[in-house]
Design a protein around this motif. Structure first.
Motif, PDB file in Angstrom:
ATOM      1  N   LEU A 221       0.831  -1.205   0.000  1.00 23.21           N
ATOM      2  CA  LEU A 221       0.000   0.000   0.000  1.00 23.21           C
ATOM      3  C   LEU A 221       0.862   1.251   0.000  1.00 23.21           C
ATOM      4  O   LEU A 221       0.508   2.266  -0.608  1.00 23.21           O
ATOM      5  CB  LEU A 221      -0.937  -0.001   1.211  1.00 23.21           C
ATOM      6  N   SER A 222       1.984   1.180   0.711  1.00 23.10           N
ATOM      7  CA  SER A 222       2.873   2.336   0.737  1.00 23.10           C
ATOM      8  C   SER A 222       3.400   2.651  -0.654  1.00 23.10           C
ATOM      9  O   SER A 222       3.400   3.801  -1.105  1.00 23.10           O
ATOM     10  CB  SER A 222       4.035   2.062   1.698  1.00 23.10           C
TER      11      SER A 222
ATOM     12  N   ASN B 159       0.577   3.898  -2.785  1.00 22.56           N
ATOM     13  CA  ASN B 159       0.203   5.253  -2.387  1.00 22.56           C
ATOM     14  C   ASN B 159       1.111   6.284  -3.057  1.00 22.56           C
ATOM     15  O   ASN B 159       0.658   7.314  -3.545  1.00 22.56           O
ATOM     16  CB  ASN B 159       0.274   5.367  -0.869  1.00 22.56           C
ATOM     17  N   GLU B 160       2.414   5.968  -3.103  1.00 22.43           N
ATOM     18  CA  GLU B 160       3.339   6.890  -3.757  1.00 22.43           C
ATOM     19  C   GLU B 160       3.046   7.007  -5.250  1.00 22.43           C
ATOM     20  O   GLU B 160       3.038   8.100  -5.822  1.00 22.43           O
ATOM     21  CB  GLU B 160       4.768   6.406  -3.534  1.00 22.43           C
TER      22      GLU B 160
ATOM     23  N   GLN C 232      -0.147   9.064  -5.768  1.00 21.16           N
ATOM     24  CA  GLN C 232       0.069  10.499  -5.604  1.00 21.16           C
ATOM     25  C   GLN C 232       0.684  11.108  -6.862  1.00 21.16           C
ATOM     26  O   GLN C 232       0.292  12.188  -7.316  1.00 21.16           O
ATOM     27  CB  GLN C 232       0.994  10.741  -4.400  1.00 21.16           C
TER      28      GLN C 232
END
Length: 651
Positions: free
Chosen positions: A392-393, A396-397, A400
């Motif tokens: 997820l990290s 997420n990047e 964005q």
């Protein structure tokens, strides 16, 4: 943020475990309730059987009561019939006695008095002439006593046989009685008859009904044909001489058998009426039996059985309560406590049920297996949460970065759309100004050309006039072309918000605009019933006008005949309009070309126009989220079809 996501997922998983493993205290109470409900359901057939038995007993007792009433009425009617038969025989013998047949008043009176002295059956015996005048009586009567106004006299003269009269209070003896009459023999036909009359003592009728054993509040009545009580058991002295209410009930009842009504004493009974034989429907025996006594006895028996059944039910319910608590509830409570500990995070908790039913032990083992499985799943879930958090990290990047790119692209797109909208507005304004400015020099050319012809017509040679005519026609064509271009630009620039409008009203307005052309060409325009729809009324009217005008212009040898039809599309998302004509038609290879700006299929010498009308129609239809097309064969007319979207949210 990633750590908080991990904690949130773990907390959610723990909440699911607690919701799935921790029962509330309600199921223990519910289990007792269900066991008690089963007991009640088991007792319901007993309650139903009790009700059925009570109903059957009630009906049986009621039938027995009715049978007893019928038997008593028939026996009493037989007893009264014997009295009537005795009266008939006595009057018969008196009618044949010599003094009576000779109409010898004194001798007949003496004979009657002697007979009455030795009998209590009659209050009086008398002899009456055919006109009703009494000439002999056992009890002295006043002179000139007549019976002509009495109902029994009228009935005697009609029947000319043994007759039973009605209840009356004798004017001579003052005693209640009922009159019997027997005609004398050998009397002329079709003339009034003389007869012997006997005033029966009602005590004789009372004796006929006095010996019966009756239920409490039962009653036996002897009534005349008018319903007046002649004898009654019990309370004869209180009610004899009054009209029985049961007689009114039988009179109003069309069915034979029993009637239920209140008597003179106010007690409601079932009444059965039997006519007395040989009384010519003059006497009746009625037996009334009260339903209340039987119903009261039946209720007492029913309530006794119901109380006994209730006691057994309560005992069974108490047994179910204690059995549920001992055999099930205590084990369920132990299992509930283990589930709460598991929900609190004590993953090593086990129920370890050893007592109770086999099914409960199986449930306990299943619970322990579930606790072990949950502990293992928790460990695997924590590992998966950690892996998922890393994924997820990274996602997420990437997200964005993609959002930033889309924001930049959206800003560029909005800027381009704004530039395009501004450019379109400037283009429309330019078209309007250009068309206006171009028309001014054309008007000057046309005006000065006409002025030149007016002033120098005589000085110009023969070739000048055609040249000036060509100039004027060219100017006119240029003006029409500019006006059509202006109309085409206004289709988008002067759009109105869609509103509900009646298509028939819009069509009528278009036909009024074309009225002169329709009359000149002798055209016939028909249409189906048109709907109310959401549209720009002005643009729809222009669309109708252009298509109808097109059909009138390109007609064949026959007068133009145009029909407008409408229906919904198969998916009911739009209205499908058709405009059909009988004109010259169009070849298939030109179907798409005719909707292009300035495209003409004929010379101006044959058909006038600029080739913009159908292009305007296409633009109007597209503004209504529809499409337009044509179907035709050369020489067989054209059918233009276009759709108008029912939902004009995008208009």
């Amino acid at each position: 943020m990633l750590v908080s996501n991990k904690i949130s997922i773990y907390t959610h998983y723990t909440h699911i475990v607690s919701m799935s493993t921790v029962p509330s205290t309600v199921p223990s109470i519910g289990l007792r309730f269900r066991l008690m409900l089963l007991v009640i359901l088991a007792m319901l057939p007993m309650f139903g059987l009790l009700l059925y038995r009570a109903t059957v007993d009630r009906n049986r007792k009621l039938h027995e009561l009715q049978d007893e009433a019928v038997r008593t009425a028939e026996i009493s009617a037989g007893s009264v019939s014997q009295v009537v038969e005795g009266v008939q025989q006595l009057l018969f013998s008196l009618a044949y006695a010599d003094p009576v047949r000779a109409m010898n008043g004194p001798a007949a009176s003496a004979h009657f008095a002697k007979l009455l002295k030795n009998s209590t059956t009659f209050h009086n015996i008398s002899l009456g002439q055919p006109d009703g005048l009494t000439i002999a009586s056992a009890v002295p009567m006043g002179a000139g006593f007549k019976r002509k106004d009495r109902p029994y006299y009228t009935r005697l003269q009609q029947n000319r046989k043994f007759t039973v009269g009605e209840f009356l209070i004798s004017q001579i003896t003052g005693s209640p009685s009922v009159i019997f009459a027997y005609p004398l023999p050998d009397q002329p036909a079709n003339k009034p008859v003389a007869a012997v009359y006997g005033a029966l003592n009602l005590v004789s009728l009372q004796h006929c009904i006095a010996g019966h054993q009756l239920l409490s509040d039962s009653v036996i009545l002897v009534t005349d044909r008018t319903g007046v009580e002649l004898a009654r058991n019990p309370d004869a002295e209180k009610w004899v001489g009054q009209q029985a209410r049961s007689w009114l009930a039988f009179k109003n009842c069309t069915d034979s058998g029993f009637v239920e009504t209140a008597g003179l004493d106010g007690v409601t009974r079932l009444y059965y009426r039997a006519p007395v034989p040989d009384s010519d429907q003059g006497l009746f025996v009625t037996v009334g039996v009260p339903k209340a006594a039987i119903l009261t006895a039946m209720r007492t028996s029913f309530y006794r059985d119901l109380i006994i059944l209730d006691i057994f039910t309560l005992v069974a319910l108490a047994g179910a309560w204690f059995f549920a608590d001992y055999s099930v509830i205590r084990h369920v409570k132990r299992l509930t406590g283990a589930a709460r500990q598991l929900a609190q995070g004590k993953w090593d908790t086990h129920a370890r049920l050893t007592g109770g039913a086999r099914e409960l032990q199986q449930l306990g083992r299943a619970f322990d297996e579930m606790a072990t499985s949950l502990r293992e799943q928790r460990d695997r879930l924590e590992l998966r949460v950690e892996q998922r958090t890393r994924q997820l990290s990274h996602a997420n990047e990437s997200l964005q970065a993609e959002i930033e790119e889309r924001k930049q692209a959206q800003a560029v797109s909005q800027k381009l759309m704004a530039n395009l909208e501004r450019s379109n507005k400037e283009l429309e304004q330019f078209a309007y100004v250009a068309s206006h400015d171009l028309q001014e020099p054309l008007r000057l050319v046309s005006s000065y050309t006409q002025l030149l012809l007016q002033r120098y017509r005589d000085k110009l040679d023969a070739d000048a006039e055609p040249i000036t005519r060509f100039i004027t026609e060219g100017v006119s064509r240029m003006q029409r072309l500019i006006q059509d271009l202006l109309s085409y630009s206004r289709v988008s620039s002067q759009s109105q918000a869609p509103s509900l409008a009646d298509a028939e009203t819009i069509l009528d307005s278009a036909l009024r605009n074309l009225a002169m052309v329709i009359r000149e060409q002798k055209a016939v325009v028909t249409h189906d019933p048109l709907p109310t729809l959401l549209c720009d009324p002005t643009k729809l009217g222009q669309l109708f006008q252009n298509l109808i005008s097109n059909g009138i212009k390109f007609h064949g040898e026959k007068p133009p005949c145009i029909h407008i039809g409408v229906e919904k599309t198969a998916d009911e998302s739009a209205w499908l309009f058709t405009v059909s004509d009988n004109g010259i038609g169009i070849e298939p290879e030109y179907f798409d070309r005719i909707f292009v700006l300035f495209q003409r299929l004929h010379t101006r010498a044959k058909y006038q126009g600029t080739g913009i009308g159908l292009a305007i129609c296409k633009r109007i239809v597209e503004q209504h989220n529809g499409k337009i097309w044509v179907e035709s064969e050369k020489g067989k007319g054209c059918t233009f079809r276009f759709t108008i979207a029912i939902n004009q949210n995008k208009l």
